[in-house]
Design an enzyme around this catalytic site. Structure first.
Site, short mmCIF file in Angstrom:
data_model
loop_
_atom_site.label_atom_id
_atom_site.label_comp_id
_atom_site.label_asym_id
_atom_site.label_seq_id
_atom_site.Cartn_x
_atom_site.Cartn_y
_atom_site.Cartn_z
N HIS A 265 49.30 -11.96 49.49
CA HIS A 265 48.18 -11.00 49.45
C HIS A 265 48.08 -10.34 48.07
O HIS A 265 47.14 -10.58 47.35
CB HIS A 265 48.26 -9.93 50.55
CG HIS A 265 48.31 -10.49 51.93
ND1 HIS A 265 47.30 -11.27 52.44
CD2 HIS A 265 49.25 -10.40 52.92
CE1 HIS A 265 47.62 -11.64 53.68
NE2 HIS A 265 48.79 -11.13 53.99
N ASP A 316 47.29 -17.77 56.82
CA ASP A 316 47.91 -16.55 57.35
C ASP A 316 47.71 -16.38 58.86
O ASP A 316 48.45 -16.95 59.65
CB ASP A 316 47.40 -15.35 56.55
CG ASP A 316 48.13 -14.05 56.87
OD1 ASP A 316 49.12 -14.10 57.62
OD2 ASP A 316 47.73 -12.98 56.37
#
Ligand SMILES: [Zn+2]
Length: 440
Positions: A265, A316
């Site tokens: 991220h 993810d």
């Protein structure tokens, strides 16, 4: 030796016409551009290297479509994710994960980085094999025919200075030393197609003084080290309040920023954080479809790239599993944030989605169509309603194609997806996920 003739193929970042590839065992032994088909098996369409999905939590796939009602945030979504986490055991996790990895294969993904923290029984205690859940994931990837980097994740705390709470007890090894001892029992699973690496869940979940233990475990084995970094502003605030440092600073001081590191991220960073990650030549895994789904924000991808970080991509939470969508998401997010087009070229984006990604998972000879590389081939239909008329180009791959346009996939010289496989896969995913929610 097997020979294929690709109508078009992505070789050296360029789409070439008439490419013959010869495969001996699991690798390319010959690549000839501008050739005729001869007796080779013909792959019509545009063939690319295999894609890497560098950040996966396989079980999140069962949340798709079920977490979109009402308002909320990352934190309310997490409550639903925890309810699911409490339901899985090694058998049900194997059944789910093999289909999730098959879904990845079906869209051209040939390596997955599984960020795995669902270690122990929901009822407490340990499984007879304390690595039963991790082993189930490795078996699931093998079953689906793709490579896996099992990024076994150290998770020790609910937040800085707070013990694990509720289902988080499943994640907890007591200490980083306890984590390392357990993970030592997984190393025997490593092979040409299985990497065993480590992960620090986040600076929230691993106390500062424990981070060096995980970092040195991975260093001793030259293994990848992944970590969730600054996905949420609240994580930064908690870290600054407790330590007077940003999460990036805490990782750096703990020896957890190196070329083996992938920061996942990296959304909310300071200028110093960006410089530190770049100077360490760490990778950064952007997960555009999840970041937009959870309302995380848009990370400073182009600034990280300029600073020297290596960009990779992951799906993810599996709100979407589609490497084409992740590649263009990286550039399109950048356009929204900067009000300018074309920061990343299509060739850059494919490189991040293929060779760069595989490398960050510890697979260094994957993601290119060249002699000596492992023989992964993803063939995209150029006559679908999405790709028709777009021309056979690298821009077609990134900005027009979708996972639904992948016709055939090969991993390590073996065909793992054939035209028409998706229908049966959909039926099995439906059955398996419904059974999981109906249980208890
Ligand atoms: Zn994650």
């Amino acid at each position: 030796m097997t020979a294929y003739w690709c109508e078009y193929a992505l070789v050296g970042g360029i789409v070439e016409r008439g490419v013959t590839v010869e495969i001996s065992g699991t690798s390319f032994s010959r690549v000839v551009v501008g050739s005729e088909p001869g007796t080779a098996e013909v792959l019509p369409g545009l063939t690319t290297p295999g894609f890497a999905n560098c950040h996966s939590h396989a079980f999140h796939r069962a949340l798709r479509g079920r977490t979109q009602v009402g308002r909320g945030s990352f934190w309310t979504w997490r409550e639903q994710m925890y309810a699911l986490a409490a339901r899985l055991d090694p058998d049900s996790y194997f059944r789910l994960a093999r289909l999730v990895y098959a879904e990845m294969a079906a869209v051209g993904i040939t390596s997955v980085g599984e960020f795995h923290y669902l270690h122990h029984p929901a009822a407490g205690g340990r499984y007879d094999d304390p690595n039963a859940m991790g082993s189930a994931l490795v078996a699931a990837a093998r079953d689906a025919g793709i490579r896996i980097a099992l990024l076994d994740t150290c998770y020790l705390a609910a937040g800085i200075g707070r013990p694990p709470d509720g289902v988080q007890a499943r994640f907890d090894d007591g200490s980083a030393g306890g984590w390392a001892e357990r993970v030592d029992g997984l190393v025997h699973l490593a092979s040409d197609t299985v990497v065993v690496g480590g992960a620090v869940h986040s600076v929230r979940a691993v106390p500062r003084e424990q981070i060096p233990v995980v970092a040195s475990w991975t260093e001793g084995r030259a293994a990848p080290l992944h970590v969730h970094l600054s996905e949420q502003v609240a994580e930064n605030d908690e870290c600054l309040a407790a330590y007077g440092r940003t999460p990036t600073q805490v990782l750096s001081e703990g020896g957890a920023l190196s070329p083996r590191t992938t920061a996942v991220h990296a959304t909310h960073l300071t200028d110093d954080d960006i410089s530190m990650i770049g100077a360490a030549q760490a990778a950064v895994c952007l997960c555009p479809t999840t970041e937009r789904d959870l309302g995380d924000g848009i990370g400073p991808a182009s600034r990280l790239d300029s600073a020297g970080a290596r960009l990779t991509l992951g799906s993810d939470s599996h709100a979407v599993i589609d490497p084409f969508e992740e590649m263009r998401g990286l550039e399109l997010d950048e356009r929204l944030a900067s009000q300018a087009r074309g920061r990343f070229t299509a060739a850059d984006l494919v490189r991040h989605g293929t060779a760069g990604g595989h490398r960050s998972l510890g697979f260094t000879d994957v993601g290119v169509i060249e002699v000596g590389a492992r023989a992964d081939l993803v063939t995209i239909d150029l006559a679908s309603v999405r790709t028709a008329g777009t021309g056979a180009s690298v821009e077609t791959v990134v900005f027009a194609a979708s996972g639904a346009d992948v016709a055939q996939v090969m991993c390590e010289g073996a065909v793992i997806v054939r035209p028409g496989d998706a229908f049966e896969l959909g039926r099995r995913l439906d059955e398996t996920i419904n059974a999981l929610w109906d249980s208890r």
